[in-house]
Design a protein around this motif. Sequence first.
Motif, short mmCIF file in Angstrom:
data_model
loop_
_atom_site.label_atom_id
_atom_site.label_comp_id
_atom_site.label_asym_id
_atom_site.label_seq_id
_atom_site.Cartn_x
_atom_site.Cartn_y
_atom_site.Cartn_z
N ALA A 1 -15.35 -8.20 7.25
CA ALA A 1 -14.29 -8.58 6.31
C ALA A 1 -12.92 -8.57 6.97
N GLY A 2 -12.68 -7.56 7.78
CA GLY A 2 -11.38 -7.46 8.46
C GLY A 2 -11.12 -8.59 9.44
N SER A 3 -12.14 -9.00 10.16
CA SER A 3 -11.94 -10.08 11.12
C SER A 3 -11.66 -11.40 10.40
N ALA B 1 -4.95 -14.48 7.73
CA ALA B 1 -3.56 -14.02 7.81
C ALA B 1 -2.84 -14.62 9.01
N LEU B 2 -3.52 -14.68 10.14
CA LEU B 2 -2.89 -15.30 11.32
C LEU B 2 -2.58 -16.76 11.08
N GLY B 3 -3.47 -17.45 10.39
CA GLY B 3 -3.24 -18.86 10.10
C GLY B 3 -2.11 -19.07 9.11
N GLN B 4 -1.94 -18.15 8.18
CA GLN B 4 -0.90 -18.30 7.16
C GLN B 4 0.48 -17.86 7.63
N PHE B 5 0.54 -16.80 8.42
CA PHE B 5 1.83 -16.18 8.72
C PHE B 5 2.31 -16.38 10.14
N THR B 6 1.61 -17.15 10.94
CA THR B 6 2.06 -17.46 12.29
C THR B 6 2.05 -18.96 12.50
N ALA B 7 2.48 -19.38 13.66
CA ALA B 7 2.51 -20.81 13.97
C ALA B 7 1.13 -21.35 14.31
N LEU B 8 0.14 -20.48 14.43
CA LEU B 8 -1.22 -20.92 14.73
C LEU B 8 -1.84 -21.57 13.50
N SER B 9 -2.67 -22.55 13.73
CA SER B 9 -3.32 -23.27 12.64
C SER B 9 -4.52 -22.49 12.10
N SER B 10 -4.70 -22.56 10.79
CA SER B 10 -5.87 -21.92 10.18
C SER B 10 -7.17 -22.56 10.66
N ALA B 11 -7.09 -23.83 11.05
CA ALA B 11 -8.27 -24.52 11.56
C ALA B 11 -8.73 -23.93 12.89
N VAL B 12 -7.87 -23.17 13.54
CA VAL B 12 -8.22 -22.51 14.80
C VAL B 12 -8.53 -21.03 14.57
N THR B 13 -7.69 -20.36 13.79
CA THR B 13 -7.81 -18.90 13.67
C THR B 13 -9.03 -18.47 12.86
N VAL B 14 -9.37 -19.22 11.81
CA VAL B 14 -10.51 -18.82 10.98
C VAL B 14 -11.84 -18.95 11.73
N PRO B 15 -12.09 -20.07 12.45
CA PRO B 15 -13.34 -20.11 13.24
C PRO B 15 -13.41 -19.06 14.35
N VAL B 16 -12.29 -18.76 14.98
CA VAL B 16 -12.29 -17.71 16.01
C VAL B 16 -12.60 -16.36 15.37
N GLY C 1 -14.34 -16.01 12.74
CA GLY C 1 -15.75 -16.11 12.41
C GLY C 1 -16.63 -15.75 13.58
N LEU C 2 -16.22 -16.14 14.78
CA LEU C 2 -16.97 -15.77 15.98
C LEU C 2 -16.94 -14.26 16.20
N VAL C 3 -15.81 -13.64 15.90
CA VAL C 3 -15.73 -12.18 16.00
C VAL C 3 -16.68 -11.54 14.98
N ALA C 4 -16.72 -12.09 13.77
CA ALA C 4 -17.63 -11.57 12.74
C ALA C 4 -19.09 -11.74 13.17
#
Length: 72
Positions: free
Chosen positions: A16-18, A24-39, A41-44
């Motif tokens: 859940a934390g990952s 959160a990284l996708g929403q609050f940083t310049a990184l795209s959610s299309a990148v941060t969420v799959p990454v 997911g790989l951690v999960a």
Amino acid sequence: MSYTWQYYDLVLLGIAGSLESGVALGQFTALSSAVTVPVAGLVAIAIMSHALFVNGPVDEPTDLTDEVTALN
């Protein structure tokens, strides 16, 4: 009586934390959610794989050959 944390409690929190950190990284940083969420997911997936295959819920491999009578 106090609750003691078990390994699989930490596994669920890690999954859940990952995923939450990926959102959160996708929403609050310049990184795209299309990148941060799959990454995230790989951690999960890595956490789940460790819980299943490295530190599995059986004591010995021979436990996997026990017949299940509850389904008969």
